[in-house]
Design a protein around this motif. Structure first.
Motif, short mmCIF file in Angstrom:
data_model
loop_
_atom_site.label_atom_id
_atom_site.label_comp_id
_atom_site.label_asym_id
_atom_site.label_seq_id
_atom_site.Cartn_x
_atom_site.Cartn_y
_atom_site.Cartn_z
N GLU A 138 0.83 -1.20 0.00
CA GLU A 138 0.00 0.00 0.00
C GLU A 138 0.87 1.25 0.00
O GLU A 138 1.83 1.36 0.76
CB GLU A 138 -0.89 0.00 1.24
CG GLU A 138 -1.92 1.10 1.27
CD GLU A 138 -3.11 0.82 0.36
OE1 GLU A 138 -3.63 1.79 -0.24
OE2 GLU A 138 -3.50 -0.35 0.23
N GLY A 139 0.55 2.20 -0.87
CA GLY A 139 1.26 3.47 -0.90
C GLY A 139 2.52 3.49 -1.72
O GLY A 139 3.19 4.52 -1.82
N SER A 140 2.90 2.35 -2.31
CA SER A 140 4.12 2.32 -3.12
C SER A 140 3.87 3.02 -4.45
O SER A 140 2.72 3.16 -4.90
CB SER A 140 4.57 0.88 -3.36
OG SER A 140 3.57 0.17 -4.06
N SER A 176 6.92 0.98 0.09
CA SER A 176 5.99 2.00 0.58
C SER A 176 6.74 3.31 0.73
O SER A 176 7.94 3.33 1.00
CB SER A 176 5.39 1.57 1.91
OG SER A 176 6.40 1.44 2.89
#
Length: 600
Positions: free
Chosen positions: A424-426, A482
């Protein structure tokens, strides 16, 4: 009879399981792992649950084999680039540093305990080396990112200083057993050092080359390959010792050579080595904990703590300062290296040698060494992260967590098969594309496989398989990791301004009113920084130049500085204001700065 055998196996297995599960506690609370392993042994021992174990010879035999396994893995896991970066200062600490610490500690032990200078130096040699297992684990779980040069120095020193401590301990035990004097000590130490270290180095290089050769030429079953490598490493250790060399140095050097020789199936070998190293550490620490008798600590507890404090605050810092002074380390870096001198299982293992050599007061040596190790782990082990932050030797992580798996690809030496899990968020989860040179081939989403071309935008939880050249994985790590949140104190780490590293250093000197030598006047800022950092600049390194400090923000794959920051100390703020308001200052600053304050 058989019932007793099964009971022993059951008790041993339970102790290993307790020690293994204690690692969860260590990771959660930052507890030094070695302390927990030793505690399990102490609790189960004669003054705890009542398990009787007093076979010093067996404990030394098991501990020696375990240490050989640990040292081989330490060398095997050390990249040659890391070794080159800090080899000279680390090896100086591992030899001269251990000797200096032993001498200073011996004088203090003789004065406090009245045991004689030789006996004091023997005790100093026993506790003279830092523990690789404790240092590696604490650096890994402390939650801090140290500058590469400092981290490399600590890892290499802790992995290479055991042979010197072992050599000094054996030499002093033999000397005390035969009643030799100072003249014999000096001659025997010199000749013995040349013989053991020379043979150890040569045998290690030949052994590492032999391991790499056999693995490359032999067609061995996948399951047997790691066992074969382990057996060969033990053979190098034993043969070198039988020939009169340092088997511990030989096995470390063999691991260093083999680990950087590009062995086939390297990922599976490393995983096996890591598991064997954990098992060796647990068994060694448990055995040493069982061997100790805490009820005998009363008589030596206070002197042991005093000697531990002398070692931590005087002997180790003095030796480290002398060893690192020629290499240009800054004061706070030297202080931190001094503080990360954790004593561990090797010191307790060496404390068995006086018992085997039937030295007078040998059990007191063992008990004092045990108290010193416990004090070191409690005081230094629990404060490592705090001291690193206080001395401002940490840097923000370059990237966030990344989940990556190396997969074996037979017959393809020029490419690796990697599997990344999208977090998530990468960047790839927020729309960034994977470069075509990475050759993405397969995506696994919710248990279903699909070609990358038809997968659309990657989603958190996807597993992506890519064929890639070995030089490019660090670039992909940035895409699949991330995002690291920007901290408010990034200016403190990387400076108030971003500097163009390709600008001429003479422009910097002109802007801040200081002089460079003729050679540096012709260099770029990046070249001057690299020169002043010893040729191996790394992330977060600082190079004082005149009234400013230049900071490495990023390097490329070849170690060339591609981004740099500039920091001014508070007294220099008036100079900055002056330069901003003058014509020549504005002109010089315009060539140096990219115009924005750094917030990366």
């Amino acid at each position: 009879m058989l019932e007793d055998l099964y009971l022993v196996i059951l008790v041993g297995t339970v102790l290993v399981l307790l020690a293994a599960f204690s690692s969860l506690l260590a990771s959660r609370f930052g507890t030094p792992l070695l302390l927990l392993f030793l505690s399990v042994g102490l609790i189960a021992g004669t003054d705890g649950l009542g398990l009787e174990f007093d076979n010093a010879g067996l404990a030394y035999f098991i501990g020696t084999l375990a240490l050989a396994v640990i040292l081989f893995d330490s060398g095997f896991q050390t990249p040659i680039s890391t070794f080159r970066q800090a080899a000279a200062p680390a090896l100086t600490l591992a030899t001269i540093g251990v000797l200096g610490t032993s001498i200073l500690f011996g004088i203090a032990a003789d004065w406090l305990l009245g045991i004689g200078l030789f006996e004091g130096m023997l005790l100093g040699a026993i506790v003279g080396s830092t523990d690789a297992a404790a240092v590696f684990f604490l650096l890994k779980t402390s939650g801090i990112v140290l500058r590469d040069r400092i981290r490399s120095l600590l890892e290499i020193e802790s992995g290479t200083n055991d042979p010197m401590a072992i050599f000094l301990t054996i030499a002093l035990v033999e000397l005390l057993s035969t009643g030799g004097g100072f003249e014999q000590l000096g001659l025997s130490v010199l000749l013995g050092f040349v013989q053991q270290m020379g043979l150890g180095l040569v045998a290690g290089l030949l052994g590492g080359r032999g391991i790499a050769f056999f693995i490359a030429k032999l067609s061995v079953d996948r399951g047997l390959l790691p066992i074969l490598i382990l057996a060969l490493s033990i053979a190098v250790f034993a043969l070198t010792g039988a020939l009169g060399g340092s088997g511990f140095l030989a096995v470390y050097v063999a691991g260093l050579y083999a680990g950087n020789a590009g062995l086939k199936r390297a990922p599976s070998i490393r995983r096996f080595q890591e598991g064997m190293t954990w098992l060796a550490q647990i068994i060694m620490f448990l055995i040493l904990g069982l061997l100790a008798t805490p009820r005998n600590f009363d008589a030596i507890l206070i002197p042991g703590i005093i000697l531990a404090l002398f070692l931590i605050f005087i002997a180790r810092p003095v030796a480290v300062s002398m060893c690192l002074w020629p290499f240009g380390f800054r004061r706070r870096e030297t202080l931190f290296v001094s503080w990360v001198g954790l004593r561990g299982a090797v010191s307790i293992l060496l404390a068995i040698l006086p018992i085997l050599g039937e030295i007078e007061g040998s059990y007191a040596f063992f008990n004092i060494a045990f108290v010193i190790v416990l004090t070191s782990l409690l005081l230094q082990g629990w404060t490592l992260a705090s001291v690193a932050r206080w001395l401002r030797l940490t840097v923000p992580p370059r990237i966030g967590p990344v989940e990556k798996f190396e997969l074996e690809l037979p017959g393809a030496a020029d490419h690796e098969l990697l599997s990344y899990r999208v977090v998530e968020g990468s960047p790839v989860a927020t729309g960034s594309r994977v470069p075509r040179w990475a050759r993405p081939s397969l995506v696994i989403r919710n248990g279903r496989s699909m070609r990358y071309q038809y997968a659309g935008r990657l989603q958190p939880g996807d597993h992506v398989y890519l064929f890639i050249s070995p030089r490019f994985p660090p670039l992909l790590d940035r895409l699949f990791a991330s995002r690291t949140p920007v901290a408010e104190d990034d200016e403190e780490f990387f400076g108030e301004f971003t500097v163009n590293p390709d600008s001429q250093a003479s422009s910097l000197a002109e802007a801040y009113g200081f002089e460079l030598d003729d050679t540096e006047n012709e260099m770029t800022i990046a070249e001057v920084m690299s020169r002043r950092l010893g040729g191996y600049p790394s992330y977060g390194d600082r190079a004082p130049i005149g009234p400013v400090e230049l900071i490495v923000r990023e390097t490329d794959a070849d170690g060339v500085i591609v981004s740099a920051g500039l920091s001014l100390s508070p007294p220099d703020d008036t100079l900055l204001t002056f330069l901003r308001t003058t014509g020549s200052g504005r002109s010089a600053l315009g060539r140096l700065f990219k115009g924005t304050r750094s917030k990366d």
